[in-house]
Write a protein that holds these residues in place. Structure first.
Motif, PDB file in Angstrom:
ATOM      1  N   GLU A  31     -11.165 -34.009  13.466  1.00  0.00           N
ATOM      2  CA  GLU A  31     -11.409 -34.571  14.791  1.00  0.00           C
ATOM      3  C   GLU A  31     -10.983 -33.572  15.862  1.00  0.00           C
ATOM      4  O   GLU A  31     -10.071 -32.772  15.662  1.00  0.00           O
ATOM      5  N   THR A  32     -11.653 -33.609  17.018  1.00  0.00           N
ATOM      6  CA  THR A  32     -11.268 -32.789  18.166  1.00  0.00           C
ATOM      7  C   THR A  32     -10.894 -33.725  19.309  1.00  0.00           C
ATOM      8  O   THR A  32     -11.134 -34.935  19.231  1.00  0.00           O
ATOM      9  N   PRO A  33     -10.327 -33.190  20.393  1.00  0.00           N
ATOM     10  CA  PRO A  33     -10.009 -34.058  21.536  1.00  0.00           C
ATOM     11  C   PRO A  33     -11.231 -34.730  22.146  1.00  0.00           C
ATOM     12  O   PRO A  33     -11.097 -35.705  22.876  1.00  0.00           O
ATOM     13  N   VAL A  34     -12.429 -34.225  21.867  1.00  0.00           N
ATOM     14  CA  VAL A  34     -13.647 -34.825  22.417  1.00  0.00           C
ATOM     15  C   VAL A  34     -14.305 -35.764  21.424  1.00  0.00           C
ATOM     16  O   VAL A  34     -14.750 -36.858  21.766  1.00  0.00           O
ATOM     17  N   GLY A  35     -14.391 -35.350  20.170  1.00  0.00           N
ATOM     18  CA  GLY A  35     -15.055 -36.184  19.180  1.00  0.00           C
ATOM     19  C   GLY A  35     -15.031 -35.539  17.814  1.00  0.00           C
ATOM     20  O   GLY A  35     -14.260 -34.621  17.549  1.00  0.00           O
ATOM     21  N   LYS A  36     -15.921 -35.997  16.962  1.00  0.00           N
ATOM     22  CA  LYS A  36     -15.929 -35.570  15.576  1.00  0.00           C
ATOM     23  C   LYS A  36     -16.640 -34.230  15.410  1.00  0.00           C
ATOM     24  O   LYS A  36     -17.575 -33.916  16.135  1.00  0.00           O
ATOM     25  N   ARG A  54     -28.608 -30.968  21.061  1.00  0.00           N
ATOM     26  CA  ARG A  54     -28.317 -32.388  21.130  1.00  0.00           C
ATOM     27  C   ARG A  54     -27.916 -32.862  19.736  1.00  0.00           C
ATOM     28  O   ARG A  54     -28.310 -32.276  18.722  1.00  0.00           O
ATOM     29  N   HIS A  55     -27.140 -33.912  19.664  1.00  0.00           N
ATOM     30  CA  HIS A  55     -26.668 -34.411  18.364  1.00  0.00           C
ATOM     31  C   HIS A  55     -27.818 -34.644  17.389  1.00  0.00           C
ATOM     32  O   HIS A  55     -27.732 -34.302  16.208  1.00  0.00           O
ATOM     33  N   GLU A  56     -28.910 -35.208  17.894  1.00  0.00           N
ATOM     34  CA  GLU A  56     -30.012 -35.574  17.008  1.00  0.00           C
ATOM     35  C   GLU A  56     -30.801 -34.363  16.507  1.00  0.00           C
ATOM     36  O   GLU A  56     -31.639 -34.488  15.612  1.00  0.00           O
ATOM     37  N   ASP A  57     -30.528 -33.181  17.056  1.00  0.00           N
ATOM     38  CA  ASP A  57     -31.273 -31.983  16.660  1.00  0.00           C
ATOM     39  C   ASP A  57     -30.597 -31.205  15.538  1.00  0.00           C
ATOM     40  O   ASP A  57     -31.093 -30.149  15.127  1.00  0.00           O
ATOM     41  N   LEU A  58     -29.474 -31.687  15.036  1.00  0.00           N
ATOM     42  CA  LEU A  58     -28.740 -30.965  13.994  1.00  0.00           C
ATOM     43  C   LEU A  58     -29.583 -30.824  12.730  1.00  0.00           C
ATOM     44  O   LEU A  58     -30.191 -31.790  12.258  1.00  0.00           O
ATOM     45  N   HIS A  59     -29.620 -29.616  12.160  1.00  0.00           N
ATOM     46  CA  HIS A  59     -30.309 -29.352  10.905  1.00  0.00           C
ATOM     47  C   HIS A  59     -29.348 -28.702   9.922  1.00  0.00           C
ATOM     48  O   HIS A  59     -28.458 -27.946  10.320  1.00  0.00           O
ATOM     49  N   GLN A  69     -21.372 -36.155  26.176  1.00  0.00           N
ATOM     50  CA  GLN A  69     -22.642 -36.330  26.879  1.00  0.00           C
ATOM     51  C   GLN A  69     -23.841 -36.141  25.946  1.00  0.00           C
ATOM     52  O   GLN A  69     -24.937 -35.786  26.388  1.00  0.00           O
ATOM     53  N   GLY A  70     -23.635 -36.354  24.640  1.00  0.00           N
ATOM     54  CA  GLY A  70     -24.723 -36.205  23.682  1.00  0.00           C
ATOM     55  C   GLY A  70     -24.981 -34.782  23.248  1.00  0.00           C
ATOM     56  O   GLY A  70     -25.890 -34.521  22.453  1.00  0.00           O
TER      57      GLY A  70
END
Length: 763
Positions: free
Chosen positions: A84-89, A211-216, A105-106
């Protein structure tokens, strides 16, 4: 033969059938870098001798550079660090092409630093250029648009003839490739030491945004999905390149073997980037991998082993620049600007159409299977039949012997306390001028002016600021900051503390710009793993990094290990380069490095101790290395970083500069150089009033900041809240650097000394 003639050389073709019926054929396994026990293990896995193509694959994939066979037992401890980071996973970490961090912010950011050391010694321009190209493709393969690069560099002495050979070519390669890609170079280092003579370090970092949804991810899943090779054609350049070249020690005359260094084409890479991003946007990829070290051997085996476990490839479909290449050479080639994608059958036409639009050659070379085997055919004959995981992930693991060197105690006992110190004002003045002009502390504009730092228009901070910063979102001004650092002298004195000090300095540099540190990537450059002294240094550095990350609460997202960095018996200084990435909510509130106005108050944050061992002063003035490095204080680093981030967010400070190499004197000088604004200070309340220690100590967790008079009380309150020692030391203004009761020197005179060193040496 024509360029497109792919006729097989059947007279020399070594197929699986031939290998099964010809078990005792002599094979050049030793020439390919394999050990006798490794060759025996390959035969055990296959139940026969390997074909020449299989032998080629195992040799490059089991090399030190690709398999981490000497280092992975020590790298495992990084998995103990919270993800975990201070912002998120953390969205992707160790084991992927690059780590991916949620920044809010996505958005996510991917970053990684890797080495291209030995190729850059053999062929400086192409070695450095393809190092940049390779790390950019790693970032691209995660689904991100590359947005910036950095280049931590190490060279031999500035006056050495071989430094004059490699440095201009390396810098030109980094700049030439990055500039042509349209990527800003926002930071890095250039450090000189005699141990890097004959073995320069070229570490390259890239940052990408998605963006999160673009992860490959790199995996070949979905039976029947098509495997497409696209990008540049495969040639003979780089056969066994970085995978073999980076897995052996140089002798006094250079590398014992000189495989062909890869040749880069940044224009092709630019097309490949834009083509790939459009393919991602169209949702046409089920898995993707760049082709870097070990080329097709790596891409096919890693994609298969990370997916459903099976793949069939028709190797003769691979577009070639050299039609005479044998199958094993095609598998080993590290030709640049190539990618491999896994695509559903119904999406192949759309994929090909996008490639054609960008004039990028693309060919279906195979498909995903459920066999659990990697099958590779050459003109209808099977040349590879292996379990893919045995190639990509289950290579040898060595428990290399390591022990604290017999000379370590004597080295640490030989501290800087006995060295003659300047006492008079004139001596202190001369020391400042000598240090600012020294190779490690001088102006690096001769290097950085060859890089485009502002292309794309989102660079917020770059050299000579403490860290690089880029805007991620134009509307919200969300941004990220990155810094890289390592003091190899500190790591030689104490590799455990030295690795932590490298992390601490990068962490501090990110914070001085106003960002909050989130995660690290590392590039661990060491000598031969066959030397127990070197392996002890490596083990201690890994342990130090792990402990520091646990205490600071930031994960290791990935990185690189580069071993065999030595010439003959002379190993480089242990150089665990650490890159820290941080996030800033609003880049318009970043804090610059350097004084920005007259008549502002100057404060020193942190505590100064008598810590000169391993310092730049000891190195430059006395050519001395001994003692213990500055004391690590991670709690103090964390408190200082939190204060600096709050001060930036609330617009309390007008400038901030970390204190590191060269101490307070160097920070003061560099702060005046930025805008030609002088400073008058008193060090009576620093280090007990000892002017030399106050000016040149390299104690950690310190920063120099300026504030307008109206904001001084706010800074005092912030320092009190975070528990950070704060000392008022003076005011900005005038045209001199003045140390009360000791000396003064004109800003112009000091800047001239600082600026002249590299141009005088390099022309």
């Amino acid at each position: 033969m024509s360029e497109t003639d792919h006729s097989p050389r059947t007279s020399t073709l070594d197929t699986v059938a031939v290998a099964s019926g010809d078990p005792e054929r002599d094979q050049p396994w030793a020439d390919l870098g394999l050990k006798v026990d490794e060759y025996a293990r390959i035969r055990e896995i296959l139940g026969r001798r390997p074909t020449s193509s299989e032998l080629a694959m195992y040799s490059v994939m089991w090399s030190e550079h690709c398999s981490y066979k000497s280092s992975k037992v020590h790298l495992k401890q990084f998995s103990e660090i919270p993800q975990e980071t201070p912002v998120g996973k953390m969205l992707a970490g160790i084991g992927e092409n690059a780590g991916v961090i949620d920044i809010g912010q996505g958005y996510a950011v991917t970053f990684k630093v890797e080495s291209h050391n030995h190729p850059s010694y053999v062929e400086p321009y192409q070695g450095a250029a393809t190092g940049v190209g390779g790390i950019v493709r790693d970032i691209l393969a995660m689904g991100a648009r590359p947005v910036a690069v950095m280049d931590p560099l190490r060279f031999g002495p500035l006056d050495a003839p071989d430094t004059h050979r490699v440095l201009p070519g390396i810098v030109a390669g980094v700049g030439g490739y990055g500039n042509m890609l349209g990527l800003p170079n926002i930071g890095g280092e250039a450090v000189f030491d005699e141990t890097y003579l004959g073995n320069p370090l070229v570490n390259a970092l890239c940052v990408g945004v998605l963006r999160h949804e673009d992860l490959h991810l790199a995996k070949a899943s979905g039976v029947g999905n098509q495997v497409i090779l696209y990008g540049a054609r495969t040639g003979g350049d780089g056969i066994g390149g970085v995978s073999v070249l980076a897995s052996e020690t140089f002798d006094a005359d250079g590398p014992a073997k000189r495989p062909s260094v890869q040749v880069g084409d940044p224009f092709m890479e630019k097309l490949l980037i834009e083509c790939t991003l459009e393919i991602f946007a169209a949702g046409l990829v089920a898995g993707i991998q760049d082709l870097g070290g070990a080329g097709l051997s790596c891409a096919t085996s890693e994609l298969a082993s990370a997916g459903d476990g099976g793949m069939h490839v028709e190797l003769d479909r691979v577009p070639l620049r050299d039609s005479t290449l044998a199958p094993e050479e095609i598998l080993m080639s590290e030709s640049q600007e190539r990618m491999m994608a896994v695509v559903e059958p119904g999406d192949v036409d759309a994929f090909m159409a996008i490639c054609a639009k960008w004039d990028v050659e693309a060919v279906v070379v195979g498909e995903v299977t459920d066999t659990g085997r990697l099958h590779i055919d050459w003109h209808g004959q099977r040349v590879v039949d292996v379990p893919p995981r045995s190639v990509a992930h289950d290579g040898p693991t060595y428990q290399r012997p390591f022990a604290r060197p017999s000379w370590q105690d004597a080295l640490q006992a030989d501290g800087a306390d006995s060295l003659a110190r300047p006492t008079t004002g004139d001596e202190l003045r001369d020391t400042l001028l000598r240090l600012v002009a020294s190779p490690n502390l001088c102006d690096k504009a001769w290097i950085t002016d060859q890089y485009d730092r502002y292309v794309r228009g989102n660079t917020v901070l770059s050299q000579p600021h403490d860290s690089g910063m880029v805007r991620v979102d134009d509307e919200t001004n969300l941004g990220v900051s990155v810094a890289t650092d390592c003091n190899g002298r500190f790591a030689k004195l104490d590799p455990y503390a030295g690795a932590q000090l490298a992390l601490a300095e990068s962490y501090r540099n990110v914070a001085t710009g106003g960002a909050r540190p989130l995660a690290i990537s590392d590039c661990l450059n060491f000598g031969s793993p066959e030397d127990p002294d070197v392996m002890w240094q490596f083990a201690e550095a890994c342990r130090g990094l792990k402990d520091a990350c646990v205490e600071l609460g930031i994960p290791v997202t990935g990185g690189n290990v580069s071993l065999y960095n030595q010439t003959g018996e002379t190993a480089i200084l242990p150089t665990p380069v650490v890159a820290v990435l941080g996030v800033i909510d609003d880049v318009t509130r970043r804090t610059p490095t350097g004084f920005v106005a007259e008549a502002e108050r100057v404060f020193l944050l942190g505590e100064t101790r008598d810590e000169l061992s391993g310092s730049e002063w000891a190195h430059v003035v006395h050519s001395h290395l001994g003692g213990l490095p500055p004391t690590v204080d991670l709690a103090a680093e964390r408190a200082l970083a939190e204060l600096l981030a709050d001060a930036s967010r609330d617009s309390v400070v007008t400038s901030a500069h970390d204190l590191s190499d060269g101490g307070l004197a160097q920070a003061l000088a560099e702060s005046t150089f930025r805008h030609g604004i002088g400073v008058s200070v008193s060090v009576a309340d620093v280090a007990g009033g000892d002017a030399f220690v106050a000016l040149f100590s390299e104690s950690v967790a310190r920063a120099l900041v300026t504030v307008a008079d109206d904001d001084a009380d706010r800074l005092v309150e912030l320092a009190h809240r975070h528990g950070v020692p704060l000392t008022p030391i003076g005011r900005t203004g005038g045209e001199v650097i003045s140390v009360e009761g000791s000396f003064e020197v004109g800003v112009a005179e000091a800047k001239t000394a600082w600026s002249a060193t590299l141009p005088a040496a390099l022309g």
